[in-house]
Write a protein that holds these residues in place. Structure first.
Motif, PDB file in Angstrom:
ATOM      1  N   TYR A  68     132.670  82.585 -33.322  1.00 52.90           N
ATOM      2  CA  TYR A  68     133.006  81.173 -33.503  1.00 52.90           C
ATOM      3  C   TYR A  68     131.727  80.381 -33.714  1.00 52.90           C
ATOM      4  O   TYR A  68     130.663  80.752 -33.222  1.00 52.90           O
ATOM      5  N   VAL A  69     131.840  79.260 -34.448  1.00 55.44           N
ATOM      6  CA  VAL A  69     130.677  78.454 -34.799  1.00 55.44           C
ATOM      7  C   VAL A  69     130.836  77.065 -34.188  1.00 55.44           C
ATOM      8  O   VAL A  69     131.890  76.444 -34.305  1.00 55.44           O
ATOM      9  N   PHE A  70     129.760  76.588 -33.532  1.00 53.45           N
ATOM     10  CA  PHE A  70     129.748  75.272 -32.913  1.00 53.45           C
ATOM     11  C   PHE A  70     128.515  74.512 -33.369  1.00 53.45           C
ATOM     12  O   PHE A  70     127.459  75.104 -33.586  1.00 53.45           O
ATOM     13  N   VAL A  71     128.641  73.186 -33.493  1.00 52.62           N
ATOM     14  CA  VAL A  71     127.478  72.321 -33.688  1.00 52.62           C
ATOM     15  C   VAL A  71     126.982  71.986 -32.288  1.00 52.62           C
ATOM     16  O   VAL A  71     127.761  71.548 -31.435  1.00 52.62           O
ATOM     17  N   VAL A  72     125.688  72.212 -32.042  1.00 54.09           N
ATOM     18  CA  VAL A  72     125.140  72.028 -30.707  1.00 54.09           C
ATOM     19  C   VAL A  72     123.992  71.020 -30.746  1.00 54.09           C
ATOM     20  O   VAL A  72     123.508  70.639 -31.813  1.00 54.09           O
ATOM     21  N   ALA A  73     123.549  70.619 -29.570  1.00 59.58           N
ATOM     22  CA  ALA A  73     122.438  69.676 -29.445  1.00 59.58           C
ATOM     23  C   ALA A  73     121.158  70.315 -29.973  1.00 59.58           C
ATOM     24  O   ALA A  73     120.971  71.526 -29.852  1.00 59.58           O
ATOM     25  N   PRO A  74     120.261  69.522 -30.542  1.00 59.98           N
ATOM     26  CA  PRO A  74     119.020  70.082 -31.096  1.00 59.98           C
ATOM     27  C   PRO A  74     118.145  70.773 -30.057  1.00 59.98           C
ATOM     28  O   PRO A  74     117.408  71.693 -30.386  1.00 59.98           O
ATOM     29  N   GLU A  75     118.216  70.368 -28.797  1.00 60.19           N
ATOM     30  CA  GLU A  75     117.381  70.965 -27.759  1.00 60.19           C
ATOM     31  C   GLU A  75     118.087  72.085 -26.996  1.00 60.19           C
ATOM     32  O   GLU A  75     117.522  72.625 -26.052  1.00 60.19           O
ATOM     33  N   ARG A  90     126.358  68.039 -18.911  1.00 60.12           N
ATOM     34  CA  ARG A  90     125.446  68.873 -19.707  1.00 60.12           C
ATOM     35  C   ARG A  90     126.229  69.739 -20.693  1.00 60.12           C
ATOM     36  O   ARG A  90     125.774  69.984 -21.811  1.00 60.12           O
ATOM     37  N   ILE A  91     127.405  70.223 -20.281  1.00 61.67           N
ATOM     38  CA  ILE A  91     128.245  71.011 -21.182  1.00 61.67           C
ATOM     39  C   ILE A  91     128.650  70.171 -22.392  1.00 61.67           C
ATOM     40  O   ILE A  91     128.556  70.606 -23.534  1.00 61.67           O
ATOM     41  N   LEU A  92     129.097  68.945 -22.135  1.00 62.02           N
ATOM     42  CA  LEU A  92     129.538  68.083 -23.228  1.00 62.02           C
ATOM     43  C   LEU A  92     128.367  67.668 -24.113  1.00 62.02           C
ATOM     44  O   LEU A  92     128.549  67.420 -25.305  1.00 62.02           O
ATOM     45  N   ASN A  93     127.159  67.588 -23.557  1.00 60.45           N
ATOM     46  CA  ASN A  93     125.985  67.267 -24.371  1.00 60.45           C
ATOM     47  C   ASN A  93     125.534  68.470 -25.187  1.00 60.45           C
ATOM     48  O   ASN A  93     124.963  68.312 -26.267  1.00 60.45           O
ATOM     49  N   THR A  94     125.735  69.685 -24.672  1.00 59.93           N
ATOM     50  CA  THR A  94     125.304  70.890 -25.371  1.00 59.93           C
ATOM     51  C   THR A  94     126.219  71.194 -26.551  1.00 59.93           C
ATOM     52  O   THR A  94     125.754  71.373 -27.677  1.00 59.93           O
ATOM     53  N   LEU A  95     127.515  71.289 -26.312  1.00 59.91           N
ATOM     54  CA  LEU A  95     128.478  71.575 -27.382  1.00 59.91           C
ATOM     55  C   LEU A  95     128.952  70.266 -27.992  1.00 59.91           C
ATOM     56  O   LEU A  95     129.653  69.497 -27.353  1.00 59.91           O
ATOM     57  N   ARG A  96     128.570  70.007 -29.228  1.00 63.81           N
ATOM     58  CA  ARG A  96     128.961  68.754 -29.874  1.00 63.81           C
ATOM     59  C   ARG A  96     130.363  68.852 -30.477  1.00 63.81           C
ATOM     60  O   ARG A  96     131.198  67.999 -30.250  1.00 63.81           O
ATOM     61  N   ALA A  97     130.611  69.915 -31.278  1.00 65.77           N
ATOM     62  CA  ALA A  97     131.903  70.057 -31.961  1.00 65.77           C
ATOM     63  C   ALA A  97     131.997  71.459 -32.546  1.00 65.77           C
ATOM     64  O   ALA A  97     130.976  72.096 -32.793  1.00 65.77           O
ATOM     65  N   PRO A  98     133.225  71.931 -32.771  1.00 60.90           N
ATOM     66  CA  PRO A  98     133.341  73.186 -33.523  1.00 60.90           C
ATOM     67  C   PRO A  98     133.033  72.921 -34.990  1.00 60.90           C
ATOM     68  O   PRO A  98     133.330  71.848 -35.513  1.00 60.90           O
ATOM     69  N   HIS A  99     132.389  73.874 -35.642  1.00 64.21           N
ATOM     70  CA  HIS A  99     132.067  73.748 -37.066  1.00 64.21           C
ATOM     71  C   HIS A  99     133.208  74.395 -37.843  1.00 64.21           C
ATOM     72  O   HIS A  99     133.423  75.596 -37.739  1.00 64.21           O
TER      73      HIS A  99
END
Length: 97
Positions: free
Chosen positions: A28-35, A5-14
């Motif tokens: 810090y800025v991260f790209v996260v899952a839409p849900e 779930r952690i790996l699905n939530t945090l996609r990548a650092p922006h």
């Protein structure tokens, strides 16, 4: 929270100029899952990087409209999370990404 779930939530650092300026102020800025919710993002960052998160703000960035061969189309949008850490804590996003 499970590792999956952690790996699905945090996609990548922006990575951008704005994100670099914010990193100087402990944000810090991260790209996260839409849900993903604020609580999901906070738990994922705390567990993955072993830091204390003070605040999480989520932003839905809409994709740009572009044309290709006289047809209009949309780029995919993304959801970004702005994460503020407790005083004195840092994340090396380039090492984990």
């Amino acid at each position: 929270m499970s590792n999956e779930r952690i790996l699905n939530t945090l996609r990548a650092p922006h990575i951008s100029e704005k994100a670099a300026r914010l990193a100087e102020h402990n944000q810090y800025v991260f790209v996260v899952a839409p849900e993903a919710t604020k609580a999901d993002v906070q738990a994922a960052v705390e567990k993955m990087f072993d830091v204390k998160v003070e605040q999480v703000n989520l932003v839905n960035a809409k994709g740009k409209t572009k044309s290709f061969r006289f047809r209009a189309g949309n780029r995919q949008g993304k959801r970004k999370a702005y994460v503020r850490l407790a005083e004195g804590q840092t994340i090396d996003v380039s090492a984990k990404a």
